[in-house]
Design a protein around this motif. Structure first.
Motif, short mmCIF file in Angstrom:
data_model
loop_
_atom_site.label_atom_id
_atom_site.label_comp_id
_atom_site.label_asym_id
_atom_site.label_seq_id
_atom_site.Cartn_x
_atom_site.Cartn_y
_atom_site.Cartn_z
N VAL A 1 80.80 19.03 33.53
CA VAL A 1 79.42 19.49 33.75
C VAL A 1 78.48 18.81 32.75
O VAL A 1 77.42 18.30 33.12
CB VAL A 1 79.32 21.03 33.64
CG1 VAL A 1 77.88 21.49 33.54
CG2 VAL A 1 80.01 21.69 34.83
N TRP B 1 75.60 16.13 33.78
CA TRP B 1 74.22 16.45 33.40
C TRP B 1 73.61 15.26 32.68
O TRP B 1 72.46 14.88 32.95
CB TRP B 1 74.19 17.71 32.52
CG TRP B 1 72.81 18.07 32.06
CD1 TRP B 1 71.90 18.84 32.71
CD2 TRP B 1 72.19 17.65 30.84
NE1 TRP B 1 70.74 18.94 31.97
CE2 TRP B 1 70.90 18.20 30.82
CE3 TRP B 1 72.59 16.87 29.77
CZ2 TRP B 1 70.01 18.00 29.77
CZ3 TRP B 1 71.71 16.65 28.72
CH2 TRP B 1 70.43 17.22 28.73
N VAL C 1 72.45 19.56 38.19
CA VAL C 1 73.09 20.41 37.19
C VAL C 1 71.95 21.01 36.38
O VAL C 1 71.35 20.32 35.55
CB VAL C 1 74.06 19.62 36.28
CG1 VAL C 1 74.68 20.55 35.25
CG2 VAL C 1 75.13 18.92 37.11
N THR D 1 72.67 25.79 33.16
CA THR D 1 74.10 25.74 33.42
C THR D 1 74.82 24.98 32.32
O THR D 1 75.83 25.46 31.77
CB THR D 1 74.39 25.08 34.79
OG1 THR D 1 73.77 25.86 35.81
CG2 THR D 1 75.89 24.98 35.05
N VAL D 2 74.34 23.80 31.98
CA VAL D 2 75.01 23.02 30.95
C VAL D 2 74.95 23.75 29.61
O VAL D 2 75.93 23.81 28.87
CB VAL D 2 74.47 21.57 30.86
CG1 VAL D 2 73.10 21.50 30.24
CG2 VAL D 2 75.44 20.69 30.10
#
Length: 104
Positions: free
Chosen positions: A24, A28, A69, A73-74
Motif C-alpha cells: 500500500v 501510494w 490509495v 489509508t496509507v
C-alpha cells in the motif's frame, strides 16, 4: 488448534498483513510520483535496505493502472504497524502536495 499452530498462524497473518501494508505504501508513492525507497530511507536513515519494500516496489503498477490509495489509508496502515517515522514523512509529502495545489 494447538497453541503452537495458533502462534504460527498468527505470525503468518501478521507477515501477510505487513506485506500488504508495505505494498500500500509503495503504490501510494508511485501514485504520487514519489520514490518509496527514498522516503523509507528518509524515515529510517540508519536501517539497511529493506528487501520487503524492494519486493513491493517490484509489484507496483503505474499510477495510470492503479486504483487510488487515499492518504488516510496509507497513514492508517503505517500507524497500525508502528511505522510512525514513515507516517511522519508521508504526512510531510501530503502537506507539500497541498501547498503546491494552493499555489496553483
Amino acid at each position: 488448534m494447538h497453541r503452537k499452530q495458533l502462534e504460527e498462524q498468527i505470525i503468518r497473518n501478521y507477515e501477510r498483513d505487513e506485506t500488504m501494508m508495505i505494498l500500500v505504501f509503495a503504490q501510494w508513492c508511485v501514485n504520487h510520483d514519489l520514490d518509496p525507497l527514498a522516503l523509507y530511507k528518509q524515515a529510517y536513515p540508519d536501517q539497511a535496505e529493506n528487501a520487503a519494500l524492494q519486493q513491493a516496489v517490484d509489484l507496483t503498477v503505474s499510477k495510470h493502472e492503479a486504483g487510488e490509495v487515499p492518504d488516510e489509508t496509507v497513514l492508517g496502515v503505517l500507524s497500525l504497524f508502528g511505522n510512525e517515522e514513515l507516517a511522519f514523512v508521508v504526512t510531510e509529502q501530503i502537506a507539500k502536495r497541498g501547498r503546491k495545489k494552493a499555489q496553483s
